[in-house]
Design an enzyme around this catalytic site. Structure first.
Site, PDB file in Angstrom:
ATOM      1  N   ASP A 266      47.705  56.702  42.041  1.00 28.97           N
ATOM      2  CA  ASP A 266      48.811  56.431  41.133  1.00 28.97           C
ATOM      3  C   ASP A 266      48.408  56.874  39.730  1.00 28.97           C
ATOM      4  O   ASP A 266      47.257  57.211  39.471  1.00 28.97           O
ATOM      5  CB  ASP A 266      49.221  54.961  41.179  1.00 28.97           C
ATOM      6  CG  ASP A 266      48.108  54.023  40.746  1.00 28.97           C
ATOM      7  OD1 ASP A 266      47.130  54.492  40.136  1.00 28.97           O
ATOM      8  OD2 ASP A 266      48.214  52.818  41.010  1.00 28.97           O
TER       9      ASP A 266
ATOM     10  N   PHE B 171      52.209  51.819  36.496  1.00 30.44           N
ATOM     11  CA  PHE B 171      52.556  50.460  36.906  1.00 30.44           C
ATOM     12  C   PHE B 171      51.596  49.444  36.311  1.00 30.44           C
ATOM     13  O   PHE B 171      52.002  48.343  35.929  1.00 30.44           O
ATOM     14  CB  PHE B 171      52.560  50.339  38.432  1.00 30.44           C
ATOM     15  CG  PHE B 171      52.937  48.960  38.898  1.00 30.44           C
ATOM     16  CD1 PHE B 171      54.265  48.564  38.925  1.00 30.44           C
ATOM     17  CD2 PHE B 171      51.967  48.044  39.276  1.00 30.44           C
ATOM     18  CE1 PHE B 171      54.622  47.285  39.328  1.00 30.44           C
ATOM     19  CE2 PHE B 171      52.311  46.767  39.686  1.00 30.44           C
ATOM     20  CZ  PHE B 171      53.642  46.386  39.713  1.00 30.44           C
TER      21      PHE B 171
ATOM     22  N   ASP C 277      54.520  57.624  34.240  1.00 29.22           N
ATOM     23  CA  ASP C 277      55.875  57.173  33.956  1.00 29.22           C
ATOM     24  C   ASP C 277      55.851  55.762  33.409  1.00 29.22           C
ATOM     25  O   ASP C 277      54.811  55.100  33.390  1.00 29.22           O
ATOM     26  CB  ASP C 277      56.741  57.226  35.220  1.00 29.22           C
ATOM     27  CG  ASP C 277      56.313  56.190  36.259  1.00 29.22           C
ATOM     28  OD1 ASP C 277      55.097  55.877  36.321  1.00 29.22           O
ATOM     29  OD2 ASP C 277      57.162  55.705  37.011  1.00 29.22           O
TER      30      ASP C 277
ATOM     31  N   GLY D 244      59.935  51.540  40.237  1.00 27.08           N
ATOM     32  CA  GLY D 244      60.720  50.524  39.566  1.00 27.08           C
ATOM     33  C   GLY D 244      61.457  49.593  40.498  1.00 27.08           C
ATOM     34  O   GLY D 244      62.387  48.897  40.086  1.00 27.08           O
TER      35      GLY D 244
ATOM     36  N   ASP E 287      53.236  51.920  50.257  1.00 25.07           N
ATOM     37  CA  ASP E 287      51.942  51.292  49.978  1.00 25.07           C
ATOM     38  C   ASP E 287      52.199  49.882  49.492  1.00 25.07           C
ATOM     39  O   ASP E 287      53.254  49.591  48.921  1.00 25.07           O
ATOM     40  CB  ASP E 287      51.164  52.065  48.910  1.00 25.07           C
ATOM     41  CG  ASP E 287      51.627  51.693  47.507  1.00 25.07           C
ATOM     42  OD1 ASP E 287      50.966  50.846  46.860  1.00 25.07           O
ATOM     43  OD2 ASP E 287      52.672  52.207  47.055  1.00 25.07           O
TER      44      ASP E 287
ATOM     45  N   CYS F 113      43.978  44.481  67.765  1.00 22.82           N
ATOM     46  CA  CYS F 113      43.032  44.510  66.649  1.00 22.82           C
ATOM     47  C   CYS F 113      41.701  43.890  67.058  1.00 22.82           C
ATOM     48  O   CYS F 113      41.603  43.196  68.068  1.00 22.82           O
ATOM     49  CB  CYS F 113      43.611  43.778  65.432  1.00 22.82           C
ATOM     50  SG  CYS F 113      43.424  41.980  65.466  1.00 22.82           S
TER      51      CYS F 113
END
EC number: 2.4.2.29
Length: 381
Positions: free
Chosen positions: A92, A96, A146, A217, A267, A307
């Site tokens: 990223d 954020f 951003d 957002g 994610d 798992c």
């Protein structure tokens, strides 16, 4: 030219089955990306992540820049060598995290000045700095810098934020290209919960040109119906030949609803964070292991699950005991289970889309939880 190739293989309704191809490997979509904020997915080894079915992970530009810093990561040849992960990585941009430091930041046209959460030092981050950092990290997908529009936000506030993000998107594109970086660069659609602003944001991003388009957002406090409305609005407007990434989402239900509305990539920290808090995801809902009813429960988290925690026979009673004693094995086993569940959910959705049975899959998903399947646009409730 970007190293990323995207192939849209088939669709079922709005749900999309595709494949991302990088020099470091392929990613089948729709895909969920485990989050490795500091260069590791908490409580799990890189080889275990791969064994669970994950093909791409996410790294955090903001935190890695602050600690350990670019010199240390550069000594390892980038984030892949540093983290010992040989598959694709998305990083990223730091936008954020800056959003989450609202009380410590100052936003200008140039970028954002903020106080480091580590030592309080003043730090500046703008589009050019973010692109330079991600070049050193050598990620396979780079995100533009951003501003994440807060929720709630008036249309005027959301408009000004979106327009700033568009100007930063142009600078991110220029900086990325100027560095000679052939990693994929994704734009981020902003505009809050205002459809017209979302359209303007997407139009502006497409005019610049990106290898993929993220929807940012959202998952910042808005009601689920407003989030879904934005996805429904954007679906026919997003270029079909480019991957679509819904950032920071979310719950299993959110993944299913996102896929139903054309999203390819997700994610979220939820499967790992919730595991550390004793919340385990299953096909019938969430097992909250701290509940007293599990004190003598001899079942595994989800009988029949493949798992390591379930297939090895660890009981709910044992996991509750470990959790109450603060033993590190509890979050480790819980993380293995939760990520397995998420990756299997994505694999099952991919198979359903390929078979043309996604509608039936979605009904079965909710029926197993004892819930009514929410209607999609054009369906009656």
């Amino acid at each position: 030219m970007s190293r990323l190739q995207f192939q849209l293989q088939t669709t079922d309704g709005h749900a999309r089955r595709g494949r991302l191809t990088f020099p470091r490997g392929t990613v089948e979509t729709p895909a969920f990306m485990p989050v490795g904020t500091y260069g590791s997915v908490k409580g799990i080894l890189p080889e275990q992540i791969r064994a669970l079915g994950a093909e791409i992970i996410l790294g955090n530009t903001f935190h890695l820049y602050l600690r350990p810093g670019l010199d240390v990561i550069g000594d390892h040849g980038g984030l892949h060598g540093f983290a010992r992960w040989d598959g694709p990585i998305l990083t990223d941009s730091g936008g954020f995290q800056v959003f989450s430091l609202a009380h410590r930041r100052k936003i200008t046209e140039q970028g954002v000045t903020f106080s480091s959460p580590n030592d309080g030092a003043r730090v500046f981050l703008g589009p050019e700095e973010s692109m330079q950092i991600q070049k050193v990290l050598d990620s396979d997908i780079v995100m533009i810098f951003d501003e994440c529009t807060p929720y709630p936000a008036t249309e005027d506030v959301a408009r000004r934020s979106m327009e700033l993000s568009l100007r930063w998107a142009q600078r991110s594109r220029q900086a990325h290209d100027g560095l000679g970086n052939d990693a994929a660069l994704f734009g981020i659609v902003q505009g809050g919960v205002h459809p017209d602003l979302r359209s303007r944001s997407l139009d502006g991003l497409q005019a610049i040109g990106f290898d993929g388009y993220a929807i940012g957002g959202l998952a910042v406090g808005e009601p689920e119906h407003e989030r879904n409305a934005m996805l429904e609005h954007l679906h026919p407007r997003l270029p079909a030949e480019r991957p679509r990434y819904l950032m920071g989402v979310g719950r299993p239900e959110d993944l299913v609803e996102g896929v139903a509305r054309g999203v390819d990539m997700f994610d979220c920290v939820m499967p790992t964070r919730n595991a550390r808090n004793g919340h385990y995801f299953t096909s019938f809902g969430t097992v909250r292991i701290r509940n007293a009813k599990y004190e003598r429960d001899l079942d595994t988290i989800e009988p029949g699950c493949g798992c390591h925690a379930c297939s090895s026979g660890y009981t709910r009673a044992y996991l509750r005991h470990l959790d109450r004693c603060n033993e590190m094995l509890a979050p480790m086993l819980g993380t293995l289970h939760n990520l397995w569940y998420y990756e299997k959910l994505m694999a099952d959705m991919r198979a359903a889309i390929a078979a043309g049975t996604f509608v039936e899959f979605r009904r079965s998903f909710y029926a197993a939880r004892g819930a009514t399947t929410p209607p999609l646009p054009g369906e009656s409730s």
